[in-house]
Scaffold this motif. Sequence first.
Motif, mmCIF file in Angstrom:
data_model
loop_
_atom_site.group_PDB
_atom_site.id
_atom_site.type_symbol
_atom_site.label_atom_id
_atom_site.label_comp_id
_atom_site.label_asym_id
_atom_site.label_seq_id
_atom_site.Cartn_x
_atom_site.Cartn_y
_atom_site.Cartn_z
ATOM 1 N N GLU A 83 11.861 55.145 1.888
ATOM 2 C CA GLU A 83 10.993 55.329 3.208
ATOM 3 C C GLU A 83 11.200 54.216 4.149
ATOM 4 O O GLU A 83 11.251 54.152 5.284
ATOM 5 N N LEU A 84 11.057 52.794 3.688
ATOM 6 C CA LEU A 84 11.300 51.613 4.525
ATOM 7 C C LEU A 84 12.770 51.471 4.673
ATOM 8 O O LEU A 84 13.042 51.156 5.815
ATOM 9 N N ALA A 85 13.530 51.851 4.018
ATOM 10 C CA ALA A 85 14.913 52.001 4.371
ATOM 11 C C ALA A 85 15.334 52.879 5.496
ATOM 12 O O ALA A 85 16.078 52.603 6.394
ATOM 13 N N ARG A 86 14.832 54.067 5.633
ATOM 14 C CA ARG A 86 14.814 55.217 6.739
ATOM 15 C C ARG A 86 13.938 54.364 8.062
ATOM 16 O O ARG A 86 14.724 54.402 9.001
ATOM 17 N N LEU A 87 12.886 53.663 7.905
ATOM 18 C CA LEU A 87 12.141 53.017 8.916
ATOM 19 C C LEU A 87 12.725 51.961 9.625
ATOM 20 O O LEU A 87 12.868 51.908 10.668
ATOM 21 N N ALA A 88 13.479 51.098 8.711
ATOM 22 C CA ALA A 88 13.951 49.937 9.137
ATOM 23 C C ALA A 88 14.921 49.552 8.345
ATOM 24 O O ALA A 88 14.927 48.651 7.225
ATOM 25 N N PRO A 89 16.277 49.901 8.692
ATOM 26 C CA PRO A 89 17.592 49.618 7.990
ATOM 27 C C PRO A 89 17.902 48.161 7.887
ATOM 28 O O PRO A 89 18.594 47.858 7.042
ATOM 29 N N ASP A 90 17.407 47.472 8.490
ATOM 30 C CA ASP A 90 17.739 46.103 8.629
ATOM 31 C C ASP A 90 16.700 45.190 7.686
ATOM 32 O O ASP A 90 16.876 44.162 7.439
ATOM 33 N N LEU A 91 15.799 45.804 7.157
ATOM 34 C CA LEU A 91 14.954 45.295 6.025
ATOM 35 C C LEU A 91 15.708 44.987 4.847
ATOM 36 O O LEU A 91 16.491 45.823 4.401
ATOM 37 N N ARG A 92 15.494 43.779 4.178
ATOM 38 C CA ARG A 92 15.773 43.392 2.838
ATOM 39 C C ARG A 92 15.093 44.089 1.931
ATOM 40 O O ARG A 92 13.789 43.603 1.981
ATOM 41 N N LEU A 93 15.386 44.880 0.921
ATOM 42 C CA LEU A 93 14.662 45.812 0.221
ATOM 43 C C LEU A 93 14.888 45.667 -1.408
ATOM 44 O O LEU A 93 16.153 45.630 -1.663
ATOM 45 N N CYS A 94 14.104 45.240 -2.356
ATOM 46 C CA CYS A 94 14.208 45.130 -3.713
ATOM 47 C C CYS A 94 13.136 45.907 -4.545
ATOM 48 O O CYS A 94 11.776 45.846 -4.224
ATOM 49 N N GLY A 95 13.719 46.865 -5.456
ATOM 50 C CA GLY A 95 12.490 47.339 -6.425
ATOM 51 C C GLY A 95 12.511 46.472 -7.513
ATOM 52 O O GLY A 95 13.567 46.193 -8.259
ATOM 53 N N VAL A 96 11.453 46.467 -8.368
ATOM 54 C CA VAL A 96 11.276 45.783 -9.633
ATOM 55 C C VAL A 96 10.615 46.751 -10.596
ATOM 56 O O VAL A 96 9.503 47.166 -10.378
ATOM 57 N N ASP A 97 11.315 47.127 -11.639
ATOM 58 C CA ASP A 97 10.761 48.261 -12.623
ATOM 59 C C ASP A 97 11.521 47.908 -13.792
ATOM 60 O O ASP A 97 12.686 47.505 -14.002
ATOM 61 N N LEU A 98 10.947 48.443 -15.004
ATOM 62 C CA LEU A 98 11.859 48.426 -16.177
ATOM 63 C C LEU A 98 12.756 49.288 -16.412
ATOM 64 O O LEU A 98 13.865 49.481 -17.088
#
Length: 314
Positions: free
Chosen positions: A71-86
């Motif tokens: 959803e953040l990627a859709r709202l703001a494609p310019d954001l740098r995004l990273c998920g942390v999960d096992l």
Amino acid sequence: MAGPVPWRVAWDVALYGPAGFYRSAGRPAAHFRTSVHASPLFAAAVHRLVLAAGLGTVVDVGAGGGELLRELARLAPDLRLCGVDLGPPPAGLPPSVDWLDTVPEVDGVILANEWLDNVACDVVQLTPNGPRVVLVDPPGGGESLGASPVPADAAWLERWWPLTEVGQRAEVGRTRDEAWAAAAGRLTRGLAVAIDYSHALRTRPFGGTLTGYRHGRQVEPVPDGTCDITAHVALDACAAAVPGDNLLVSQRAALRALGVRGDRPPRELASGDPGGYLRALQVAGEAAELTDPAGLGDFGWLMHAVGVPLPALG
């Protein structure tokens, strides 16, 4: 795993061991509903928080199915995004989103939404002979009492969850404090935000909060890998574990300050623009759920700032 063992050991294996819940039971959305699943208004509020702080990166700790990141990627494609999960990156994640199993150094926002409640901790019960660690026999879940808590846990209980009546139970939050301090310590500049079920020193529940969730239903916390095991978080203790600029408010206060409000649209809109009225009514309903003081709005938001001002959310 031969039992009986302290709850912290059985809990950790049940969630994160080779056959653990977060390794083999599918994505969390199949078993419980978070603010992210309730409405895209939550992601929009996170986006406004990022913009207000002048930051450009969001690291989602315990990212699960990646719903917030999508959803953040859709709202703001310019954001740098990273998920942390096992677990492995979920299907359909935008290719621009990084996926790691540990928290990197971050200049931006570290967001831990319903992560700390899944950090395993010991359970202690007060007996006529003092506090004793509660043991559990996996996979069945039968309980017994063991030895006294180690000195560090006893000190934590004395400071953060004093036991005064026989039969009273507590979850020793020292492991959560350490986990939060480690995550927040990866912040070089920006905001670290923990959002979770929580309680405060004066309102700790008598019997503790240890419970389980399976397929959307609350169940007994059985450490067999088939259900989520969780307990509310002493966010006030977590705040004290990370000295510096901290803010602790309810989700209701935080989201309302970020523009999420459950106000009904004006009735006049129904006659002039029926479709717009229905859409506005849906948004109002979603906002009301996110800020309900008897539900999601009662979550705690713990914020830690490094090199930027704390936002005025209280």
